[in-house]
Scaffold this motif. Structure first.
Motif, PDB file in Angstrom:
ATOM      1  N   THR A   1      28.701  23.931  42.978  1.00 53.91           N
ATOM      2  CA  THR A   1      27.248  24.098  43.081  1.00 53.91           C
ATOM      3  C   THR A   1      26.905  24.999  44.263  1.00 53.91           C
ATOM      4  OG1 THR A   1      26.816  21.937  42.092  1.00 53.91           O
ATOM      5  CG2 THR A   1      25.056  22.890  43.433  1.00 53.91           C
ATOM      6  N   VAL A   2      27.594  24.812  45.386  1.00 53.62           N
ATOM      7  CA  VAL A   2      27.357  25.667  46.549  1.00 53.62           C
ATOM      8  C   VAL A   2      27.671  27.120  46.221  1.00 53.62           C
ATOM      9  CG1 VAL A   2      28.139  26.220  48.890  1.00 53.62           C
ATOM     10  CG2 VAL A   2      27.715  23.841  48.241  1.00 53.62           C
ATOM     11  N   LEU A   3      28.779  27.358  45.530  1.00 54.27           N
ATOM     12  CA  LEU A   3      29.137  28.719  45.149  1.00 54.27           C
ATOM     13  C   LEU A   3      28.104  29.319  44.201  1.00 54.27           C
ATOM     14  CD1 LEU A   3      33.009  28.285  44.690  1.00 54.27           C
ATOM     15  CD2 LEU A   3      31.801  29.384  46.591  1.00 54.27           C
ATOM     16  N   ASN A   4      27.557  28.500  43.316  1.00 50.21           N
ATOM     17  CA  ASN A   4      26.492  28.978  42.427  1.00 50.21           C
ATOM     18  C   ASN A   4      25.248  29.346  43.234  1.00 50.21           C
ATOM     19  OD1 ASN A   4      28.055  28.636  40.134  1.00 50.21           O
ATOM     20  ND2 ASN A   4      27.253  26.610  39.681  1.00 50.21           N
ATOM     21  N   TYR A   5      24.914  28.517  44.222  1.00 49.44           N
ATOM     22  CA  TYR A   5      23.787  28.828  45.106  1.00 49.44           C
ATOM     23  C   TYR A   5      24.004  30.174  45.791  1.00 49.44           C
ATOM     24  CZ  TYR A   5      21.062  24.463  45.079  1.00 49.44           C
ATOM     25  OH  TYR A   5      20.241  23.424  44.731  1.00 49.44           O
TER      26      TYR A   5
ATOM     27  N   THR B   1      25.757  32.694  44.853  1.00 52.48           N
ATOM     28  CA  THR B   1      25.593  33.797  43.904  1.00 52.48           C
ATOM     29  C   THR B   1      24.117  34.144  43.723  1.00 52.48           C
ATOM     30  OG1 THR B   1      27.615  33.218  42.695  1.00 52.48           O
ATOM     31  CG2 THR B   1      25.976  34.542  41.523  1.00 52.48           C
ATOM     32  N   VAL B   2      23.299  33.123  43.545  1.00 52.37           N
ATOM     33  CA  VAL B   2      21.852  33.333  43.381  1.00 52.37           C
ATOM     34  C   VAL B   2      21.246  33.922  44.646  1.00 52.37           C
ATOM     35  CG1 VAL B   2      19.637  32.181  43.014  1.00 52.37           C
ATOM     36  CG2 VAL B   2      21.630  31.508  41.656  1.00 52.37           C
TER      37      VAL B   2
ATOM     38  N   THR C   1      22.365  41.383  48.561  1.00 52.69           N
ATOM     39  CA  THR C   1      23.581  41.525  49.370  1.00 52.69           C
ATOM     40  C   THR C   1      24.777  41.142  48.514  1.00 52.69           C
ATOM     41  OG1 THR C   1      23.313  39.257  50.197  1.00 52.69           O
ATOM     42  CG2 THR C   1      22.384  41.033  51.531  1.00 52.69           C
ATOM     43  N   ASP C   2      25.750  42.043  48.399  1.00 51.65           N
ATOM     44  CA  ASP C   2      26.881  41.773  47.516  1.00 51.65           C
ATOM     45  C   ASP C   2      28.116  41.262  48.258  1.00 51.65           C
ATOM     46  OD1 ASP C   2      27.635  44.082  48.793  1.00 51.65           O
ATOM     47  OD2 ASP C   2      27.574  45.353  47.006  1.00 51.65           O
ATOM     48  N   ASN C   3      28.001  41.055  49.577  1.00 53.74           N
ATOM     49  CA  ASN C   3      29.118  40.458  50.310  1.00 53.74           C
ATOM     50  C   ASN C   3      28.590  39.754  51.555  1.00 53.74           C
ATOM     51  OD1 ASN C   3      29.101  42.364  52.626  1.00 53.74           O
ATOM     52  ND2 ASN C   3      29.734  43.857  51.069  1.00 53.74           N
ATOM     53  N   ASP C   4      29.452  38.918  52.165  1.00 48.14           N
ATOM     54  CA  ASP C   4      29.021  38.101  53.303  1.00 48.14           C
ATOM     55  C   ASP C   4      28.709  38.938  54.538  1.00 48.14           C
ATOM     56  OD1 ASP C   4      29.262  35.874  51.749  1.00 48.14           O
ATOM     57  OD2 ASP C   4      31.175  35.205  52.593  1.00 48.14           O
ATOM     58  N   PHE C   5      29.363  40.098  54.674  1.00 48.73           N
ATOM     59  CA  PHE C   5      29.097  40.970  55.822  1.00 48.73           C
ATOM     60  C   PHE C   5      27.649  41.455  55.799  1.00 48.73           C
ATOM     61  CE2 PHE C   5      29.022  45.214  57.789  1.00 48.73           C
ATOM     62  CZ  PHE C   5      29.508  44.903  59.051  1.00 48.73           C
ATOM     63  N   LYS C   6      27.185  41.903  54.629  1.00 48.40           N
ATOM     64  CA  LYS C   6      25.796  42.356  54.499  1.00 48.40           C
ATOM     65  C   LYS C   6      24.827  41.193  54.684  1.00 48.40           C
ATOM     66  CE  LYS C   6      26.777  46.246  51.413  1.00 48.40           C
ATOM     67  NZ  LYS C   6      26.558  46.825  50.045  1.00 48.40           N
TER      68      LYS C   6
ATOM     69  N   LEU D   1      13.601  32.476  49.145  1.00 43.38           N
ATOM     70  CA  LEU D   1      14.588  31.444  48.849  1.00 43.38           C
ATOM     71  C   LEU D   1      13.923  30.079  48.776  1.00 43.38           C
ATOM     72  CD1 LEU D   1      17.512  32.471  51.236  1.00 43.38           C
ATOM     73  CD2 LEU D   1      17.102  33.216  48.887  1.00 43.38           C
ATOM     74  N   THR D   2      14.493  29.205  47.965  1.00 48.44           N
ATOM     75  CA  THR D   2      14.050  27.807  47.976  1.00 48.44           C
ATOM     76  C   THR D   2      14.558  27.159  49.260  1.00 48.44           C
ATOM     77  OG1 THR D   2      16.043  26.933  46.913  1.00 48.44           O
ATOM     78  CG2 THR D   2      14.275  27.736  45.459  1.00 48.44           C
ATOM     79  N   PRO D   3      13.983  26.022  49.673  1.00 47.83           N
ATOM     80  CA  PRO D   3      14.484  25.349  50.883  1.00 47.83           C
ATOM     81  C   PRO D   3      15.980  25.042  50.810  1.00 47.83           C
ATOM     82  CG  PRO D   3      12.341  24.477  50.314  1.00 47.83           C
ATOM     83  CD  PRO D   3      12.742  25.385  49.180  1.00 47.83           C
ATOM     84  N   ARG D   4      16.489  24.617  49.675  1.00 50.79           N
ATOM     85  CA  ARG D   4      17.920  24.320  49.561  1.00 50.79           C
ATOM     86  C   ARG D   4      18.750  25.595  49.683  1.00 50.79           C
ATOM     87  NH1 ARG D   4      21.148  20.142  47.869  1.00 50.79           N
ATOM     88  NH2 ARG D   4      19.698  18.973  49.163  1.00 50.79           N
ATOM     89  N   GLU D   5      18.301  26.690  49.058  1.00 49.03           N
ATOM     90  CA  GLU D   5      19.017  27.959  49.184  1.00 49.03           C
ATOM     91  C   GLU D   5      19.018  28.432  50.630  1.00 49.03           C
ATOM     92  OE1 GLU D   5      17.913  29.632  44.679  1.00 49.03           O
ATOM     93  OE2 GLU D   5      16.782  30.301  46.448  1.00 49.03           O
ATOM     94  N   PHE D   6      17.895  28.270  51.304  1.00 53.04           N
ATOM     95  CA  PHE D   6      17.810  28.669  52.709  1.00 53.04           C
ATOM     96  C   PHE D   6      18.786  27.868  53.555  1.00 53.04           C
ATOM     97  CE2 PHE D   6      16.068  28.300  56.998  1.00 53.04           C
ATOM     98  CZ  PHE D   6      15.837  29.629  57.319  1.00 53.04           C
TER      99      PHE D   6
END
Length: 214
Positions: free
Chosen positions: A176-180, A182-183, A190-195, A146-151
């Motif tokens: 923008t956060v939602l786009n992050y 997704t990436v 991981t396809d959901n927040d639980f995973k 991950l990039t630092p911002r994604e992390f």
């Protein structure tokens, strides 16, 4: 004289650091900040040589503070002093521009020596941090991609922050956060927040009990 700023969200901790460092003849604390935005302003006013930075700050994080300070003062030397000893935090701090990383379990003389070495342009790591880096060098940490911002986005998410709160803290739009996110999910598989939460727990970014309690 090495000019130092302290970036930590606990006033009592900053006071302890100031007393420790100001007792040294070649060290001078020239400012304190509790937030990333305060740190960004402080580097412009105080012209420090070294920033001693915690990764847990009010509103945002030390990662944001590191990037912001270095954008304003590229010759600043950043030494992280943190309770976080997970590979993900260490890797992202170094990617953000920190030259060294010390555990808050280290001795006071290690902090003093670390500041002097950082000021001279050397890299500095606590023994336990060096061991973690050496161990991770043999195998890819899932969060290292991950990039630092994604992390930072995923770190806040697994600690219970909403996308709106993350957007406000990082000065981004919610879209923008939602786009992050997704990436991030694509990169981590991981396809959901639980995973995502369980992956973060396995890598030491959060405990399941801590996240649920929030």
């Amino acid at each position: 004289m090495i000019r130092i700023i302290l970036v930590d969200d606990h006033a009592i901790v900053r006071t302890g650091y100031r007393r420790l460092l100001d007792a040294e003849p070649d060290l001078e604390v020239v400012g304190e900040a509790a937030r990333a935005d305060e740190a960004n302003e402080l580097v412009l006013r105080s012209a420090p040589d070294v920033a001693l930075v915690d990764l847990s700050l009010k509103g945002s994080s030390g990662l944001e503070a590191i990037r912001g300070m270095l954008a304003r003062r590229p010759d600043l030397k950043v030494l992280v002093l943190s309770m976080h000893e997970e590979a993900g935090h260490i890797t992202q701090a170094l990617r953000s521009g920190a030259l060294g990383y010390l555990s808050k379990h280290c001795e006071p003389e290690d902090v003093i020596d670390g500041i002097r070495r950082i000021a001279a342009g050397q890299r500095v790591f606590s023994p336990e941090i060096a061991q973690i880096l050496a161990r991770e060098a043999g195998g890819e940490d899932a969060f290292a991609q991950l990039t630092p911002r994604e992390f930072e986005v995923v770190r806040m998410l697994v600690h219970g922050e909403s996308s709106g709160a993350i957007a406000g803290a990082l000065q981004l739009s919610q879209k923008t956060v939602l786009n992050y996110l997704t990436v991030i999910r694509q990169k981590l598989g991981t396809d959901n927040d639980f995973k995502l939460l369980h992956l973060a727990a396995r890598h030491g970014l959060v405990s399941i009990d801590q996240s649920v309690s929030q």
